[in-house]
Design an enzyme around this catalytic site. Sequence first.
Site, PDB file in Angstrom:
ATOM      1  N   GLN A 168      23.691  53.926  47.350  1.00 54.13           N
ATOM      2  CA  GLN A 168      23.163  54.642  46.177  1.00 54.13           C
ATOM      3  C   GLN A 168      24.081  55.780  45.742  1.00 54.13           C
ATOM      4  O   GLN A 168      23.903  56.339  44.658  1.00 54.13           O
ATOM      5  CB  GLN A 168      21.776  55.201  46.471  1.00 54.13           C
ATOM      6  CG  GLN A 168      20.699  54.127  46.593  1.00 54.13           C
ATOM      7  CD  GLN A 168      19.336  54.760  46.776  1.00 54.13           C
ATOM      8  OE1 GLN A 168      18.959  55.117  47.893  1.00 54.13           O
ATOM      9  NE2 GLN A 168      18.604  54.926  45.692  1.00 54.13           N
ATOM     10  N   GLY A 176      14.272  59.468  50.582  1.00 50.02           N
ATOM     11  CA  GLY A 176      15.208  58.574  51.259  1.00 50.02           C
ATOM     12  C   GLY A 176      16.395  58.279  50.365  1.00 50.02           C
ATOM     13  O   GLY A 176      16.301  58.354  49.138  1.00 50.02           O
ATOM     14  N   HIS A 208      12.345  50.217  52.700  1.00 52.60           N
ATOM     15  CA  HIS A 208      12.941  50.367  51.371  1.00 52.60           C
ATOM     16  C   HIS A 208      14.456  50.618  51.497  1.00 52.60           C
ATOM     17  O   HIS A 208      15.261  49.979  50.810  1.00 52.60           O
ATOM     18  CB  HIS A 208      12.250  51.531  50.647  1.00 52.60           C
ATOM     19  CG  HIS A 208      12.798  51.845  49.295  1.00 52.60           C
ATOM     20  ND1 HIS A 208      12.083  51.657  48.125  1.00 52.60           N
ATOM     21  CD2 HIS A 208      14.000  52.352  48.911  1.00 52.60           C
ATOM     22  CE1 HIS A 208      12.830  52.026  47.098  1.00 52.60           C
ATOM     23  NE2 HIS A 208      13.998  52.452  47.540  1.00 52.60           N
ATOM     24  N   GLU A 209      14.832  51.535  52.387  1.00 55.32           N
ATOM     25  CA  GLU A 209      16.258  51.884  52.528  1.00 55.32           C
ATOM     26  C   GLU A 209      17.048  50.736  53.163  1.00 55.32           C
ATOM     27  O   GLU A 209      18.197  50.493  52.790  1.00 55.32           O
ATOM     28  CB  GLU A 209      16.428  53.177  53.333  1.00 55.32           C
ATOM     29  CG  GLU A 209      15.754  54.415  52.742  1.00 55.32           C
ATOM     30  CD  GLU A 209      16.046  54.651  51.274  1.00 55.32           C
ATOM     31  OE1 GLU A 209      17.130  54.284  50.791  1.00 55.32           O
ATOM     32  OE2 GLU A 209      15.156  55.203  50.585  1.00 55.32           O
ATOM     33  N   HIS A 263      18.058  48.352  50.601  1.00 58.81           N
ATOM     34  CA  HIS A 263      19.265  48.784  49.882  1.00 58.81           C
ATOM     35  C   HIS A 263      20.521  48.316  50.611  1.00 58.81           C
ATOM     36  O   HIS A 263      21.447  47.797  49.993  1.00 58.81           O
ATOM     37  CB  HIS A 263      19.314  50.320  49.774  1.00 58.81           C
ATOM     38  CG  HIS A 263      18.533  50.883  48.633  1.00 58.81           C
ATOM     39  ND1 HIS A 263      18.732  50.502  47.323  1.00 58.81           N
ATOM     40  CD2 HIS A 263      17.557  51.822  48.590  1.00 58.81           C
ATOM     41  CE1 HIS A 263      17.907  51.184  46.541  1.00 58.81           C
ATOM     42  NE2 HIS A 263      17.174  51.994  47.278  1.00 58.81           N
ATOM     43  N   CYS A 292      12.284  55.073  43.445  1.00 65.11           N
ATOM     44  CA  CYS A 292      13.648  54.967  43.979  1.00 65.11           C
ATOM     45  C   CYS A 292      14.563  55.811  43.093  1.00 65.11           C
ATOM     46  O   CYS A 292      14.443  55.760  41.868  1.00 65.11           O
ATOM     47  CB  CYS A 292      14.081  53.502  43.940  1.00 65.11           C
ATOM     48  SG  CYS A 292      15.767  53.235  44.512  1.00 65.11           S
ATOM     49  N   LEU A 293      15.465  56.555  43.699  1.00 59.38           N
ATOM     50  CA  LEU A 293      16.355  57.418  42.917  1.00 59.38           C
ATOM     51  C   LEU A 293      17.287  56.607  42.014  1.00 59.38           C
ATOM     52  O   LEU A 293      17.791  57.129  41.025  1.00 59.38           O
ATOM     53  CB  LEU A 293      17.166  58.332  43.845  1.00 59.38           C
ATOM     54  CG  LEU A 293      16.328  59.364  44.626  1.00 59.38           C
ATOM     55  CD1 LEU A 293      17.206  60.147  45.597  1.00 59.38           C
ATOM     56  CD2 LEU A 293      15.590  60.312  43.682  1.00 59.38           C
TER      57      LEU A 293
HETATM   58 NI    NI Z   1      15.683  53.299  46.728  1.00 61.46          NI
END
Ligand code: NI
Length: 168
Positions: free
Chosen positions: A51, A46, A134-135, A138, A92-93
């Site tokens: 991000q 994701g 999660h997204e 963000h 998470c990236l």
């Molecule tokens: Ni993330």
Amino acid sequence: MALKNIVIYPDEVLKKNCEPVTDFNDQLKVLAEDMAETMYAAPGVGLAANQVGISKRIFIIDIAEDNQSDLNVFINPEIIDIEGDLVWEEGCLSFPGMYIDVERAAKVTVKAQNTDGEFFELTAEGLFAVAIQHELDHLNGKSLADKVGYLKKKMMIKELTKIKNSKK
Ligand code: NI
């Protein structure tokens, strides 16, 4: 298509509420494609627009086994129903190498728009439901750092700053 740089926490763009998408134009389609290329290259399941430094309400998810075949694009998403709960160890990236146990709803129904501006609804469970929550966090300026206590958050920031500086 173009690879985008993934922003590492505690970058300010990750702490800001993202703006709704109002123009469903070619630029938006290019952004979604660039985000997909960036997520697949990472690789990740994701990715939210902030991000990659763009404070707009758009995220993408692909939880397919081969991680390249089931791209879902969510624009201006809203969770309209939740059911049950679970704990998931999330990565998470924007938090490379870190994994945090997070409490989430086990099942969510989300309403969103696609890149043409058309509305759709989708119900997801397990990893897909976790990824959506999660997204969406963000887009609301929240991330894994907001799921831990003060001391742990400080430690995470210290570690991430080291990683960031080593990449310069
Ligand atoms: Ni993330």
